[in-house]
Design a protein around this motif. Structure first.
Motif, mmCIF file in Angstrom:
data_model
loop_
_atom_site.group_PDB
_atom_site.id
_atom_site.type_symbol
_atom_site.label_atom_id
_atom_site.label_comp_id
_atom_site.label_asym_id
_atom_site.label_seq_id
_atom_site.Cartn_x
_atom_site.Cartn_y
_atom_site.Cartn_z
ATOM 1 N N ILE A 1 2.342 -0.230 1.111
ATOM 2 C CA ILE A 1 3.522 0.001 0.257
ATOM 3 C C ILE A 1 4.805 -0.403 0.997
ATOM 4 O O ILE A 1 5.716 -0.991 0.415
ATOM 5 N N ARG A 2 4.862 -0.139 2.296
ATOM 6 C CA ARG A 2 6.043 -0.522 3.075
ATOM 7 C C ARG A 2 6.252 -2.040 3.021
ATOM 8 O O ARG A 2 7.348 -2.522 2.748
ATOM 9 N N ARG A 3 5.174 -2.784 3.268
ATOM 10 C CA ARG A 3 5.288 -4.253 3.250
ATOM 11 C C ARG A 3 5.713 -4.755 1.879
ATOM 12 O O ARG A 3 6.534 -5.671 1.760
ATOM 13 N N ILE A 4 5.134 -4.172 0.824
ATOM 14 C CA ILE A 4 5.526 -4.579 -0.524
ATOM 15 C C ILE A 4 7.020 -4.328 -0.713
ATOM 16 O O ILE A 4 7.742 -5.181 -1.231
ATOM 17 N N GLY A 5 7.478 -3.166 -0.256
ATOM 18 C CA GLY A 5 8.901 -2.841 -0.369
ATOM 19 C C GLY A 5 9.779 -3.862 0.334
ATOM 20 O O GLY A 5 10.778 -4.331 -0.218
ATOM 21 N N GLU A 6 9.392 -4.246 1.546
ATOM 22 C CA GLU A 6 10.186 -5.219 2.307
ATOM 23 C C GLU A 6 10.176 -6.587 1.632
ATOM 24 O O GLU A 6 11.180 -7.291 1.608
ATOM 25 N N MET A 7 9.027 -6.966 1.094
ATOM 26 C CA MET A 7 8.931 -8.266 0.431
ATOM 27 C C MET A 7 9.762 -8.268 -0.849
ATOM 28 O O MET A 7 10.519 -9.204 -1.115
ATOM 29 N N VAL A 8 9.635 -7.190 -1.611
ATOM 30 C CA VAL A 8 10.381 -7.065 -2.865
ATOM 31 C C VAL A 8 11.886 -7.152 -2.593
ATOM 32 O O VAL A 8 12.640 -7.769 -3.354
ATOM 33 N N LYS A 9 12.309 -6.560 -1.482
ATOM 34 C CA LYS A 9 13.734 -6.600 -1.108
ATOM 35 C C LYS A 9 14.220 -8.058 -0.979
ATOM 36 O O LYS A 9 15.321 -8.405 -1.433
ATOM 37 N N LEU A 10 13.390 -8.895 -0.386
ATOM 38 C CA LEU A 10 13.773 -10.308 -0.243
ATOM 39 C C LEU A 10 13.771 -11.031 -1.595
ATOM 40 O O LEU A 10 14.607 -11.895 -1.835
ATOM 41 N N PHE A 11 12.834 -10.658 -2.465
ATOM 42 C CA PHE A 11 12.851 -11.247 -3.816
ATOM 43 C C PHE A 11 14.137 -10.853 -4.555
ATOM 44 O O PHE A 11 14.717 -11.670 -5.275
ATOM 45 N N ILE A 12 14.564 -9.617 -4.369
ATOM 46 C CA ILE A 12 15.823 -9.176 -4.994
ATOM 47 C C ILE A 12 16.981 -9.990 -4.402
ATOM 48 O O ILE A 12 17.843 -10.477 -5.131
ATOM 49 N N ASP A 13 16.975 -10.159 -3.083
ATOM 50 C CA ASP A 13 18.012 -10.993 -2.444
ATOM 51 C C ASP A 13 17.985 -12.417 -3.002
ATOM 52 O O ASP A 13 19.001 -13.103 -3.032
ATOM 53 N N ALA A 14 16.797 -12.856 -3.398
ATOM 54 C CA ALA A 14 16.647 -14.218 -3.939
ATOM 55 C C ALA A 14 17.046 -14.301 -5.409
ATOM 56 O O ALA A 14 16.934 -15.359 -6.026
ATOM 57 N N GLY A 15 17.490 -13.177 -5.989
ATOM 58 C CA GLY A 15 18.016 -13.189 -7.352
ATOM 59 C C GLY A 15 16.990 -12.928 -8.441
ATOM 60 O O GLY A 15 17.254 -13.142 -9.627
ATOM 61 N N ILE A 16 15.831 -12.450 -8.023
ATOM 62 C CA ILE A 16 14.713 -12.318 -8.963
ATOM 63 C C ILE A 16 14.536 -10.881 -9.456
ATOM 64 O O ILE A 16 14.795 -9.940 -8.713
ATOM 65 N N ILE A 17 14.114 -10.726 -10.698
ATOM 66 C CA ILE A 17 13.683 -9.412 -11.192
ATOM 67 C C ILE A 17 12.218 -9.256 -10.810
ATOM 68 O O ILE A 17 11.349 -9.958 -11.334
ATOM 69 N N ALA A 18 11.957 -8.377 -9.840
ATOM 70 C CA ALA A 18 10.594 -8.149 -9.373
ATOM 71 C C ALA A 18 9.976 -7.011 -10.172
ATOM 72 O O ALA A 18 10.655 -6.021 -10.462
ATOM 73 N N LEU A 19 8.715 -7.183 -10.544
ATOM 74 C CA LEU A 19 8.000 -6.121 -11.263
ATOM 75 C C LEU A 19 6.750 -5.792 -10.466
ATOM 76 O O LEU A 19 6.004 -6.707 -10.085
ATOM 77 N N THR A 20 6.515 -4.518 -10.187
ATOM 78 C CA THR A 20 5.333 -4.168 -9.400
ATOM 79 C C THR A 20 4.423 -3.241 -10.190
ATOM 80 O O THR A 20 4.897 -2.361 -10.899
ATOM 81 N N ALA A 21 3.138 -3.485 -10.064
ATOM 82 C CA ALA A 21 2.139 -2.705 -10.812
ATOM 83 C C ALA A 21 1.134 -2.090 -9.844
ATOM 84 O O ALA A 21 0.010 -2.568 -9.719
ATOM 85 N N PHE A 22 1.590 -1.068 -9.126
ATOM 86 C CA PHE A 22 0.707 -0.368 -8.190
ATOM 87 C C PHE A 22 0.630 1.113 -8.585
ATOM 88 O O PHE A 22 1.639 1.683 -9.012
ATOM 89 N N VAL A 23 -0.556 1.699 -8.404
ATOM 90 C CA VAL A 23 -0.693 3.129 -8.700
ATOM 91 C C VAL A 23 0.399 3.899 -7.952
ATOM 92 O O VAL A 23 1.061 4.750 -8.516
#
Lengths: 213, 213
Positions: free
Chosen positions: A94-116
């Motif tokens: 979950i930590r890694r997903i969070g860090e990756m998602v942060k960069l996608f947000i920086d890249a201007g993207i709407i990130a959607l995650t589907a994890f329990v």
């Protein structure tokens, strides 16, 4: 390597001092015509996270938004392929997903995650990584009974039979969000209705505008 | 969670079976008006990777392309903050970057990376992760002498003094690419000229089109 580097020794333009021209998130958002956020879906296995996530992405893409969906398929087989399912490894996942998602947000993207993402502490960690304002928690609320009836992969059956250990909802707890941004009734409402709820929220918050293209 | 899930129990549209509407990379590339790739810059510390990378990004952004730069700052403090600098940890660092970059490519973005990445085996691993066709290796060629003269962070000085161990170019080897897609002469040519070389390559390969917007 974010400093200036000295100018080249020969060639043209030797007198130009080059700064790093870092394109900002704000510039990307302006280019895209929408804000960037993460829509973090959470809920029991088979509660509809993945289906709704992809349906929202399709709607947003049709409107011209820039989106990306993260799920077990593209994360567990790649970035987190070295991780198992112990408490510690789930936490690191979950930590890694969070860090990756942060960069996608920086890249201007709407990130959607589907994890329990069953544990409050893990979701809070992601909220802290990406920042309060950029983390939109969406709870796919559905009883264990309904999820178990769906069970498209037969995971609940295996969990009941003891074949899968620590299965959320059966042998491992699911901690409901205390104050999610949105609660979807995924037992009773159609996917279409739930997508509508999400679109309404995104417009209300100024993340997207009606009918952009 | 990539199967169908059963339809909702109540509500409207009960007869609709929802497939996952996954937006493909091709659809994103069409939306963006350019192809998605990784431009993997490699070269000695202070060879100009980071400066050129950001200059290319600026040019591409002005043309309306969707880009993102990965460097030590946004990776080492985030996704790879748990990793040190041993051989094994550097390897894992590069692996994770490769996996993340792959998802950015899937998201339709031109990813640019500015890492020393001194070992052929590591770069080959990334090439295998993202796929041969999507990996564009750009070698920032510059002698140790010139890099050491620049030394904006004083790292070469510290390496010479023994303060930094295993510093690439001084006490640890740099393995030149055997067949990079592009070799930039970053000792003699200006940043502007090198950016021009890269733009030419991107147009030649059909990744971008002249003056898109």
């Amino acid at each position: 390597m974010n400093d200036l580097i000295s100018k080249p020794e020969k060639g043209k333009n030797n007198n130009i001092v080059w700064h790093h021209a870092t394109i900002t998130r704000q510039q990307r958002e302006k280019q895209n015509g929408h804000r960037s956020k993460v829509l973090w879906f959470t809920g029991l296995p088979s509660s509809g996270k993945s289906t709704i996530t992809h349906a929202v992405e399709e709607r947003l893409h049709q409107m011209g938004c820039h989106t990306f969906v993260f799920d077990g398929d593209n994360v567990r087989h790649g970035l987190c392929s070295d991780l198992g399912f112990s408490r510690e490894e789930r936490k690191e996942n979950i930590r890694r997903i969070g860090e990756m998602v942060k960069l996608f947000i920086d890249a201007g993207i709407i990130a959607l995650t589907a994890f329990v993402s069953p544990f409050r502490a893990d979701r809070e960690r992601v909220r802290n990584i990406v920042g309060e304002k950029d983390f939109i928690e969406i709870y796919c609320k559905c009883s264990v009974e309904v999820c178990e009836k769906r069970d498209p992969k037969g995971h609940y059956k295996k969990a009941r039979g003891g074949e899968i250990k620590e299965f959320t909802g059966i042998s491992s707890p699911y901690e409901e969000p205390l104050s999610p941004d949105l609660v979807l009734d995924t037992a009773c409402l159609s996917v279409e209705d739930n997508v509508g709820e999400i679109m309404r929220l995104l417009i209300e918050r100024g993340i997207i505008q009606k009918g952009i293209r």
